[in-house]
Enzyme design. Structure first.
Site, PDB file in Angstrom:
ATOM      1  N   HIS A 125      34.920  33.886  37.728  1.00 21.02           N
ATOM      2  CA  HIS A 125      34.369  35.018  38.317  1.00 21.02           C
ATOM      3  C   HIS A 125      34.644  35.229  39.680  1.00 21.02           C
ATOM      4  O   HIS A 125      35.313  36.236  40.058  1.00 21.02           O
ATOM      5  CB  HIS A 125      32.694  34.580  38.252  1.00 21.02           C
ATOM      6  N   HIS A 174      41.699  43.625  33.808  1.00 17.61           N
ATOM      7  CA  HIS A 174      40.407  43.563  33.995  1.00 17.61           C
ATOM      8  C   HIS A 174      39.974  43.637  32.517  1.00 17.61           C
ATOM      9  O   HIS A 174      40.243  44.754  31.790  1.00 17.61           O
ATOM     10  CB  HIS A 174      39.900  44.573  34.994  1.00 17.61           C
ATOM     11  N   ASP A 177      40.844  42.048  43.393  1.00 17.55           N
ATOM     12  CA  ASP A 177      41.291  40.716  44.077  1.00 17.55           C
ATOM     13  C   ASP A 177      42.781  40.620  44.526  1.00 17.55           C
ATOM     14  O   ASP A 177      43.331  39.634  45.086  1.00 17.55           O
ATOM     15  CB  ASP A 177      41.038  39.536  42.960  1.00 17.55           C
TER      16      ASP A 177
END
Ligand code: CMC
Length: 431
Positions: free
Chosen positions: A269, A308, A364
């Site tokens: 996560h 994703h 990220d």
């Protein structure tokens, strides 16, 4: 008009047909329960590990369209919020459902600013941790401990009491996060400076040394503000689901939010940006990129920071972060890993492996580079995620508490174990 839409289900075991209403593109799992129900059969249930196709709630907080790369908080596009708003204004929007008037904003900022201090006993608790304690472990236990300082927080149906805890949590998260960071460095904890903005004060608590007053670079404070806005909510992700699930027991919000921090602590996560940084360091120089990409395509490893579950076109947060990278590096100097990241992105975006699988940079891919340039060690990256996500968790928690349809979270299971064994006493078994 969706009212008359239905789904006809035929149970081939019995030949019976059932007509189930479709509302908002969903059918109710409980409607399946009538199928096959008898004295010996509890009725049909749905099996969905990881809730990959199960809606757990109605929500008006955050909208995502993964195919189109859309993220909106309360209907406002993330791009506009990141450019024109502040984190505290966005937090207000998430929690109250609308943007504040001037007076509401002034009051909100005042309240948050004047609740940034934490009880001194909590400071002693933090000091009790080992020198190498992970800051997320410190954060999660100190957030949970806050419930003991505010026992009235258990009155979750009283809007005034609820408001006080929301203010306290948003106000104190940066203090707890910064102190966890200072602890690892063996440096004294810095008290909040209420003259500063939310992100300036956070920077002060992180980096202030002997100076009378810490003056954070406004460009860094602004970049952090943007990162905080981008991370403030992301609808029903793992940690939000944890907060809702634990909150459904009607526990106080500190305990519910600490479960969100715990979920975020997990590498699947909150930990991907740290993995990106490690990957870039391992690649080392741009000439090693083609060999690395070949390895990824052979399935030897993943290109971290790409792909994703929801965004299959682009991650709108990644586009905004790329702009923030330039602002931060203008102050800190360019992180040498940037060159590798940019070249990796360029090559991957032209490569059929990534194009055909709809793999694009996610939030990220660049955030770790910014955090490193701001002198954060990798263990702090997830703390930097938890602080702004607290606003989203609380918005979702308020929605849960006010939602008459919600019940205590209690999924079903498919039992696979033994039945009706005869117990043999220890004396008998160990003979
Ligand atoms: N590098 C190489 N191949 C990939 C990658 C990647 N980063 N991501 C997916 N694939 C491949 C995967 O191997 C599969 O290929 P094939 O069809 O040949 O088997 C295909 O693409 C579909 O992948 P998937 O695993 O079914 O996709 P998913 O939706 O289950 O996983 C993901 C999404 C984010 C877990 C995954 O893309 C991934 O592991 N990415 C790297 C880790 C990462 O950057 N995580 C941060 C996510 S953003 C943070 C947040 O929003 O909270």
């Amino acid at each position: 008009m969706t009212e008359n839409h239905t789904l006809t289900v035929r149970d081939n075991r019995t030949g019976e047909e059932y007509e189930l209403p479709i509302t908002d593109g969903t059918v109710r799992a409980s409607d399946f329960n009538q199928i096959g129900k008898s004295a010996d059969d509890p009725g049909l249930a749905l099996y969905d590990p990881g809730f990959t196709n199960t809606a757990s709630t109605r929500s008006s907080v955050t909208y995502i369209d993964g195919d189109k790369g859309i993220l909106e908080y309360r209907g406002y596009p993330i791009e506009q919020l990141a450019e024109k708003s502040t984190f505290l204004e966005v937090a207000y929007l998430l929690i109250h459902g609308e943007l504040p008037t001037e007076k509401q904003h002034e009051q909100w900022v005042h309240e948050i600013t004047f609740h940034t201090f934490v009880h001194e006993n909590l400071k002693s608790q933090l000091q009790g941790f080992r020198y190498d304690a992970h800051p997320m472990g410190m954060l999660l236990s100190s957030v949970g401990a806050l419930s003991t300082f505010y026992p009235e927080a258990r009155n979750i149906h009283d809007p005034d009491i609820r408001h006080d805890q929301i203010v306290r949590l948003i106000a104190k998260m940066p203090t707890l996060g910064a102190w966890s960071f200072r602890h690892a460095q063996g440096k004294p904890y810095v008290y909040p400076d209420n003259d500063l903005t939310y992100t300036e004060n956070f920077l002060s608590m992180l980096f202030k040394m002997s100076e009378q007053k810490y003056n954070p670079d406004p460009r860094l404070a602004k970049a952090l503000e943007v990162l905080f806005i981008l991370h403030a909510d992301h609808e029903q992700n793992c940690s939000t689901n944890a907060v809702r699930s634990v909150g459904s027991s009607q526990v106080d919000p500190y305990s519910a939010v600490s479960s969100g921090v715990a979920a975020l602590y997990g590498p699947l996560h909150g930990g991907a940006n740290e993995a990106v940084l490690k990957m870039l360091k391992r690649i080392g120089t741009p000439d090693k990129i083609p060999a690395f990409i070949e390895g990824v395509k052979k399935g030897e490893e993943k290109l971290m920071g790409f792909g994703h579950r929801v965004y299959k076109n682009f991650d709108p947060r990644a586009t905004i972060i790329k702009k923030a990278v330039d602002d931060v590096f203008a102050v800190t100097g360019v992180n040498p890993l940037l060159e590798i990241a940019q070249e990796l992105e360029r090559i991957a975006l032209e490569d059929d492996y990534f194009i055909s699988r709809k793999l694009y940079p996610n939030v990220d891919f660049y955030s770790g580079l910014i955090y490193e340039a701001l002198q954060f060690p990798p263990e702090m990256f997830t703390v930097l995620f938890a602080i702004p996500r607290t606003a989203g968790w609380l918005a979702q928690w308020v929605e849960l508490v006010d939602d008459k349809e919600q019940k205590i979270a209690r999924p079903k299971q498919i039992y696979t174990g033994d039945r009706r064994l005869d117990f043999v006493s220890a004396q008998e078994r160990w003979k």
